[in-house]
Design a protein around this motif. Sequence first.
Motif, mmCIF file in Angstrom:
data_model
loop_
_atom_site.group_PDB
_atom_site.id
_atom_site.type_symbol
_atom_site.label_atom_id
_atom_site.label_comp_id
_atom_site.label_asym_id
_atom_site.label_seq_id
_atom_site.Cartn_x
_atom_site.Cartn_y
_atom_site.Cartn_z
ATOM 1 N N ALA A 1 -47.458 -22.906 63.418
ATOM 2 C CA ALA A 1 -47.329 -22.414 62.048
ATOM 3 C C ALA A 1 -46.433 -21.175 61.993
ATOM 4 O O ALA A 1 -45.599 -21.033 61.080
ATOM 5 N N LEU A 2 -46.583 -20.277 62.970
ATOM 6 C CA LEU A 2 -45.754 -19.066 63.016
ATOM 7 C C LEU A 2 -44.284 -19.419 63.236
ATOM 8 O O LEU A 2 -43.384 -18.833 62.613
ATOM 9 N N ALA A 3 -44.036 -20.399 64.112
ATOM 10 C CA ALA A 3 -42.658 -20.819 64.361
ATOM 11 C C ALA A 3 -42.023 -21.398 63.095
ATOM 12 O O ALA A 3 -40.855 -21.109 62.776
ATOM 13 N N LEU A 4 -42.784 -22.207 62.367
ATOM 14 C CA LEU A 4 -42.276 -22.754 61.101
ATOM 15 C C LEU A 4 -42.019 -21.647 60.084
ATOM 16 O O LEU A 4 -41.022 -21.672 59.351
ATOM 17 N N ARG B 1 -38.224 -18.687 56.953
ATOM 18 C CA ARG B 1 -37.916 -17.375 56.378
ATOM 19 C C ARG B 1 -36.533 -16.877 56.779
ATOM 20 O O ARG B 1 -35.862 -16.179 56.011
ATOM 21 N N THR B 2 -36.093 -17.219 57.983
ATOM 22 C CA THR B 2 -34.782 -16.761 58.460
ATOM 23 C C THR B 2 -33.649 -17.683 58.039
ATOM 24 O O THR B 2 -32.487 -17.377 58.295
ATOM 25 N N GLY B 3 -33.973 -18.819 57.427
ATOM 26 C CA GLY B 3 -32.934 -19.730 56.978
ATOM 27 C C GLY B 3 -32.526 -20.764 58.006
ATOM 28 O O GLY B 3 -31.613 -21.562 57.759
ATOM 29 N N ALA B 4 -33.189 -20.758 59.180
ATOM 30 C CA ALA B 4 -32.866 -21.778 60.178
ATOM 31 C C ALA B 4 -33.200 -23.173 59.647
ATOM 32 O O ALA B 4 -32.548 -24.153 60.000
ATOM 33 N N PRO C 1 -45.003 -22.122 55.569
ATOM 34 C CA PRO C 1 -46.432 -22.444 55.485
ATOM 35 C C PRO C 1 -47.204 -21.505 54.564
ATOM 36 O O PRO C 1 -48.139 -21.926 53.881
ATOM 37 N N SER C 2 -46.813 -20.223 54.528
ATOM 38 C CA SER C 2 -47.497 -19.281 53.632
ATOM 39 C C SER C 2 -47.299 -19.665 52.177
ATOM 40 O O SER C 2 -48.215 -19.501 51.349
#
Length: 250
Positions: free
Chosen positions: A16-19, A24-27, A36-37
């Motif tokens: 979830a953190l990786a997603l 968030r960074t646009g990757a 996810p948030s």
Amino acid sequence: MTRAGAWRLGLLAGFALALELATRTGAISHTILIPPSAMLARLAGIVAEGQLVDDIAFTLLSVLTAFALAVSTGFLAGIGIHALPRLRRALDPFFATYYAVPFFVFYPVMIAIFGLSKLPVIAIAYLFAVVAMIVNTLNGLDRIPRVLAKVARVHRLSWADAAWNVKLPAAAPNLFTGIKLAIAYAFIGTIASEFIMATSGLGYSIAYAYNNFDNRTMYALMLFVVALVGAINLGLYEWEKRLMKRRTGR
């Protein structure tokens, strides 16, 4: 919490953190996947506003109906087929290839027979789930040690007593596998059917959000379905572990 449970929770949190970071960074573009948030926030908003209560109830009722029918009829069919070896040999090839059949090609027929209601959805979900229960019932009965049948005969148990006190406990692991697969297949069949065969339900709402480019609602509902099915299967897994612990004494 066990070490294995902690590892699972850690892997899930890491994923979830990786997603979250990737979106968030646009990757990963927000047109493809939202953080996810944001899914959780939208899901909380849907719950707080009382939206889609009817759709959730529609889907859960369809799933529970298909699941109950699949488990009960699949279990009884498995017992009957196991008692008839010739029928078993004739049906084995069909069971082996059953899930290669694309059931959704029959949805126009289902709609023609049942109309636009719960029934076509329940019928497709039932067809998805029932064979998993039949096959696992057969596997469970096949794996009952012969010595247990001899013990039942020595103690002169009736057929019903032998089935309840000897055969069913011995076949329990496979029966639980059938139950877990049946609930998973019931959800798959219901949600997928609602995409094309219903005018309400979670599957319909997900498809509606997708067609209207409402990614936040679509992913929030997908998250809800994944969390719900995961919680149900986790509950069944814990129940199975307790029964097996009571049975083995360890």
